[in-house]
Scaffold this active site. Sequence first.
Site, PDB file in Angstrom:
ATOM      1  N   VAL A  25       0.834  -1.190   0.000  1.00 17.54           N
ATOM      2  CA  VAL A  25       0.000   0.000   0.000  1.00 17.54           C
ATOM      3  C   VAL A  25       0.879   1.254   0.000  1.00 17.54           C
ATOM      4  O   VAL A  25       1.934   1.287   0.642  1.00 17.54           O
ATOM      5  CB  VAL A  25      -0.991  -0.008   1.202  1.00 17.54           C
ATOM      6  N   ASP A  26       0.462   2.226  -0.791  1.00 23.61           N
ATOM      7  CA  ASP A  26       1.160   3.523  -0.910  1.00 23.61           C
ATOM      8  C   ASP A  26       2.481   3.474  -1.674  1.00 23.61           C
ATOM      9  O   ASP A  26       3.197   4.477  -1.735  1.00 23.61           O
ATOM     10  CB  ASP A  26       1.423   4.164   0.472  1.00 23.61           C
ATOM     11  N   GLY A  28       2.581   3.043  -4.821  1.00 23.60           N
ATOM     12  CA  GLY A  28       2.330   3.740  -6.083  1.00 23.60           C
ATOM     13  C   GLY A  28       1.645   2.932  -7.166  1.00 23.60           C
ATOM     14  O   GLY A  28       1.754   3.261  -8.345  1.00 23.60           O
ATOM     15  N   LYS A  29       0.889   1.900  -6.787  1.00 19.79           N
ATOM     16  CA  LYS A  29       0.190   1.074  -7.785  1.00 19.79           C
ATOM     17  C   LYS A  29      -0.775   1.915  -8.617  1.00 19.79           C
ATOM     18  O   LYS A  29      -0.753   1.884  -9.844  1.00 19.79           O
ATOM     19  CB  LYS A  29      -0.601  -0.061  -7.101  1.00 19.79           C
ATOM     20  N   ILE A  49     -12.114   8.991 -24.281  1.00 19.91           N
ATOM     21  CA  ILE A  49     -11.697   9.175 -22.893  1.00 19.91           C
ATOM     22  C   ILE A  49     -11.792   7.842 -22.152  1.00 19.91           C
ATOM     23  O   ILE A  49     -12.828   7.188 -22.166  1.00 19.91           O
ATOM     24  CB  ILE A  49     -12.579  10.236 -22.192  1.00 19.91           C
ATOM     25  N   THR A  50     -10.679   7.464 -21.542  1.00 18.19           N
ATOM     26  CA  THR A  50     -10.642   6.174 -20.869  1.00 18.19           C
ATOM     27  C   THR A  50     -11.629   6.136 -19.705  1.00 18.19           C
ATOM     28  O   THR A  50     -11.652   7.024 -18.867  1.00 18.19           O
ATOM     29  CB  THR A  50      -9.227   5.867 -20.370  1.00 18.19           C
ATOM     30  N   HIS A  73      -4.637  -6.638  -3.726  1.00 14.03           N
ATOM     31  CA  HIS A  73      -4.479  -8.085  -3.867  1.00 14.03           C
ATOM     32  C   HIS A  73      -5.797  -8.812  -3.894  1.00 14.03           C
ATOM     33  O   HIS A  73      -5.855  -9.977  -4.203  1.00 14.03           O
ATOM     34  CB  HIS A  73      -3.623  -8.625  -2.733  1.00 14.03           C
ATOM     35  N   LYS A 124       9.102   5.754  -7.313  1.00 13.73           N
ATOM     36  CA  LYS A 124       9.409   6.967  -6.531  1.00 13.73           C
ATOM     37  C   LYS A 124      10.894   7.309  -6.592  1.00 13.73           C
ATOM     38  O   LYS A 124      11.485   7.789  -5.612  1.00 13.73           O
ATOM     39  CB  LYS A 124       8.957   6.805  -5.064  1.00 13.73           C
ATOM     40  N   HIS A 161       5.469   9.856 -10.951  1.00 15.42           N
ATOM     41  CA  HIS A 161       5.272  11.301 -10.963  1.00 15.42           C
ATOM     42  C   HIS A 161       5.986  11.977 -12.126  1.00 15.42           C
ATOM     43  O   HIS A 161       5.386  12.751 -12.846  1.00 15.42           O
ATOM     44  CB  HIS A 161       5.716  11.916  -9.631  1.00 15.42           C
TER      45      HIS A 161
HETATM   46  P1  GDP Z   1      -1.039   2.606  -3.943  1.00 21.03           P
HETATM   47  O1  GDP Z   1      -1.639   2.527  -2.579  1.00 21.03           O
HETATM   48  O2  GDP Z   1       0.036   1.572  -4.108  1.00 21.03           O
HETATM   49  O3  GDP Z   1      -2.054   2.558  -5.058  1.00 21.03           O
HETATM   50  O4  GDP Z   1      -0.252   4.011  -4.034  1.00 21.03           O
HETATM   51  P2  GDP Z   1      -0.704   5.386  -4.695  1.00 21.03           P
HETATM   52  O5  GDP Z   1      -0.583   5.352  -6.151  1.00 21.03           O
HETATM   53  O6  GDP Z   1      -2.023   5.777  -4.120  1.00 21.03           O
HETATM   54  O7  GDP Z   1       0.441   6.340  -4.157  1.00 21.03           O
HETATM   55  C1  GDP Z   1       0.638   6.570  -2.774  1.00 21.03           C
HETATM   56  C2  GDP Z   1       1.296   7.920  -2.569  1.00 21.03           C
HETATM   57  O8  GDP Z   1       2.582   7.938  -3.167  1.00 21.03           O
HETATM   58  C3  GDP Z   1       0.513   9.056  -3.220  1.00 21.03           C
HETATM   59  O9  GDP Z   1       0.581  10.170  -2.385  1.00 21.03           O
HETATM   60  C4  GDP Z   1       1.258   9.298  -4.506  1.00 21.03           C
HETATM   61  O10 GDP Z   1       1.140  10.623  -4.967  1.00 21.03           O
HETATM   62  C5  GDP Z   1       2.683   8.966  -4.117  1.00 21.03           C
HETATM   63  N1  GDP Z   1       3.486   8.499  -5.251  1.00 21.03           N
HETATM   64  C6  GDP Z   1       3.169   7.515  -6.127  1.00 21.03           C
HETATM   65  N2  GDP Z   1       4.126   7.376  -7.046  1.00 21.03           N
HETATM   66  C7  GDP Z   1       5.067   8.313  -6.767  1.00 21.03           C
HETATM   67  C8  GDP Z   1       6.301   8.695  -7.385  1.00 21.03           C
HETATM   68  O11 GDP Z   1       6.750   8.144  -8.381  1.00 21.03           O
HETATM   69  N3  GDP Z   1       7.002   9.722  -6.781  1.00 21.03           N
HETATM   70  C9  GDP Z   1       6.552  10.344  -5.659  1.00 21.03           C
HETATM   71  N4  GDP Z   1       7.308  11.317  -5.167  1.00 21.03           N
HETATM   72  N5  GDP Z   1       5.401  10.024  -5.080  1.00 21.03           N
HETATM   73  C10 GDP Z   1       4.665   9.023  -5.616  1.00 21.03           C
END
Ligand code: GDP
Length: 324
Positions: A25-26, A28-29, A49-50, A73, A124, A161
């Site tokens: 979680v978090d 970046g999925k 538009i997707t 998951h 990230k 990002h």
């Molecule tokens: P998930 O829970 O795996 O789906 O993660 P999210 O896509 O929701 O991302 C979690 C946090 O990480 C969010 O605040 C995003 O903006 C941040 N985040 C995701 N990818 C990147 C990245 O490549 N760079 C940075 N700096 N932040 C990222």
Amino acid sequence: EEDTDLEEDINGVKRSPIITVMGHVDHGKTSLLDAIKQTDVTSTEAGGITQHIGAYTVKVNNETLTFLDTPGHEAFTAMRARGAKITDIVILVVAADDGIMPQTVEAINHCKAAEVPMIIAINKMDKVGANPDRVKQELTEHGLVAEDWGGDVICVPVSAHTREGLEQLLEMVVLSSEMMELKADPDRNAKGTVVEARLDKGRGPVATLLVQNGTLKVGDSIYVGTTYGRIRAMFNDKGEKIKEAGPSMPAEILGLSDVPSSGERFVVAKDEKTARARADKKAESIRQEKFQKSHKVSLEDLYSQIQEGKVKELDLIVKADVQG
Ligand code: GDP
């Protein structure tokens, strides 16, 4: 008989890979799935538009990739629990500033058990604390050795990002899928898996199906679990009306009698009557199983007890209703 395993169709032709993004979680999925979606120019053109239908396709150098747009998951687990092998490749997202976490390990174990190859996206990379070497080190502790460390696991540093590394990541997915020589037979009746489904106020049950073999067409009669129906309309991931969907293509369909569960398999039957009979049969077998569990006796035995006058039928019906 029709619902055999979705083994590779050796007489088939090349099909696109189906990809799932997993990770802690978090890490970046969702961000990565969104960033990948935006690499497809067709999805940003007017009228295309997707839509969120639970799966989308992108074009990479003339190759189509199908992504399951349901991170987390649960979808994967539900599908595996039902024995559906839906994913060809998993992109495992690991945040470069956080490393391997419990759900990363869980995902690794899922992939190993299902024998699904993984490509690691070290995400990230734009962050100050990004440490891809630490991620690779931690991966070795789980038997995954990066290519540049002498192993065979593809690791691509990316940033959802800044979009750094996205192209390389997708190229690696294409390369890996080409080596897998995935095949399907578009001339067959379709079968596949429910990706997601819901009840729409105006349109009734709406389901996103992923075709895994054959070609699904408007007018086809399908059954899925205890649900059935004739496909009234079909839409692609851009929300456009389509008439058919071939192997590895997702399609949102209208026309089912009820809302199926994600992970359930669908099969095309020769007509609606047959589809209904299959669904009814499934419902009946579920009822019997429930009954048997709650009464610790088979329905057959109960029927013979009724015939012998030992049990009153009414008692049984009441009991069955009470116990569901
Ligand atoms: P998930 O829970 O795996 O789906 O993660 P999210 O896509 O929701 O991302 C979690 C946090 O990480 C969010 O605040 C995003 O903006 C941040 N985040 C995701 N990818 C990147 C990245 O490549 N760079 C940075 N700096 N932040 C990222």
